[in-house]
Write a protein that holds these residues in place. Structure first.
Motif: not given
Length: 371
Positions: A50-53, A55-60, A194-202
């Motif tokens: 359920g990741i909607q951010d 910036k995170v989606r762009s990384v993936f 680790v899933f925490d929503g941060t850019m580091r772990t993403s």
């Protein structure tokens, strides 16, 4: 009339068949691989969690990865997937390591025309969990290998460790001509998330996939076909020793992987030094190398290495293909690429190849091959 296939210029320079560096050097006789049954596109992984951010989606979605084999947390009663505790992650590492690792090893032995009882030395490499006894003992028991099989577990060295392990396997094969030594790179990267929503772990979560790869090595007159392993090189970038690390995260109560954003450029900037140091020992230049097997560490890492070494898209076709189809498989990535090269059948007698892996330290490992 088809055009003749000419050998790469490197086949006519450097070491000669009578060169003492070639005498008794071990050969890679077979490679086997295996992955978990479940796989996901990058978009599917984003939807599962359920990741909607944006910036995170762009990384993936801009990772040059189409699909990865993963063992995700089981869905709860409400259908959502919650991060596992460290104990569950370690159990996943053990269970998947044995299951996928034995399949990769069987695949390798079948390709080599060997039986489990033929294995005289087994080196298991992993960085996605810690076990005592290690994977080597568990796999020897699971597969019924000779209990007298000598073994080594390389734990925690990271993505570069496959070549560290291959160096050890090569040395054992030379000391025991005619006997079979096997390297198994066995990574359950799903057990290190680790899933925490941060850019580091993403960034980390967008890269890694699960899989195992095994390579058979023998030396002596009965070694059979396959490229010779001529020599190995190592280069530790001491100024970047903390740029890639896997250590305890107090905030989440588990181990967590850290990747500095500058890693691709640091590795790329030192690639020339590492590769040229290896080649100079044997009177070779980069232009003498016909085949390049580079760790599929991520799009930025591969691009940086390509620019600094002057490699083409064709040179790195198997590296980028493995990244696209599996993601970063950690220590076994380069063996997935080597298998594709072997199946392609383009390497000609006398040609040279370079294997290159990169990982925590920051470290660049290299190996020189000759067909």
């Amino acid at each position: 009339m088809s055009a003749a296939v000419l050998p790469h210029p490197g086949a006519r320079t450097g070491l000669r068949p009578s060169d003492p560096h070639l005498a008794g050097r071990p050969r890679i006789t077979a490679v086997g691989t295996a992955v978990p049954a479940t796989s996901y596109t990058q978009a599917e992984i984003l939807d599962v969690f359920g990741i909607q951010d944006p910036k995170v989606r762009s990384v993936f979605l801009n990772s040059a990865i189409d699909r990865r084999h993963l063992t995700l947390p089981p869905p709860g009663e409400d259908g959502t997937r919650r991060p596992e505790e460290q104990g569950a992650l370690l159990a996943k590492h053990k269970a998947q390591g044995v299951e996928v690792g034995t399949r990769a090893l069987r695949d390798c032995l079948d390709a080599a025309g060997a039986d489990p009882a033929d294995v005289g030395y087994l080196c298991c490499v992993t960085s996605t969990g810690f076990l005592t006894p290690g994977l080597s003992a568990l796999i020897i028991k699971e597969m019924g290998l000779d209990p007298r099989c000598q073994r080594l577990d390389v734990v925690g060295m990271g993505c570069n460790a496959g070549l560290n392990g291959l160096n050890a396997v090569s040395g054992w094969a030379v000391a025991n001509p005619g006997r079979l030594a096997v390297l198994l790179c066995d990574e359950a990267c799903s057990a290190a998330y680790v899933f925490d929503g941060t850019m580091r772990t993403s960034v980390v979560n967008s890269l890694f996939g699960d899989g195992a790869a095994a390579v058979a090595v023998t030396a002596g007159p009965t070694a059979g076909p396959g490229p010779r392993l001529i020599g190995f090189g190592s280069y530790l970038i001491t100024d970047a020793i903390d740029a890639m690390r896997y250590d305890w995260d107090d905030a989440h109560g588990r181990f967590s992987f850290f990747l500095d954003p500058q890693v691709p450029y640091v590795v790329g900037a030192h690639a020339e030094t590492a590769v040229d140091a290896l080649l100079e020992r044997y009177g070779l230049r980069r232009s003498d190398i016909a085949h390049w097997t580079v760790h599929a560490g991520g799009k930025k890492v591969v691009d940086s290495v390509a620019v600094n070494l002057g490699l083409t898209r064709y040179d790195l076709r198997h590296t980028t293909g493995v990244l696209r189809d599996f993601g970063n498989l950690s220590s076994g990535s380069f063996l997935f690429s080597h298998r594709r090269l072997a199946e392609e059948g383009t390497a000609l007698p006398g040609e040279y190849g370079v294997m290159m892996t990169m990982g925590p330290g920051s470290t660049i490992e290299t190996a020189l091959l000759r067909w």
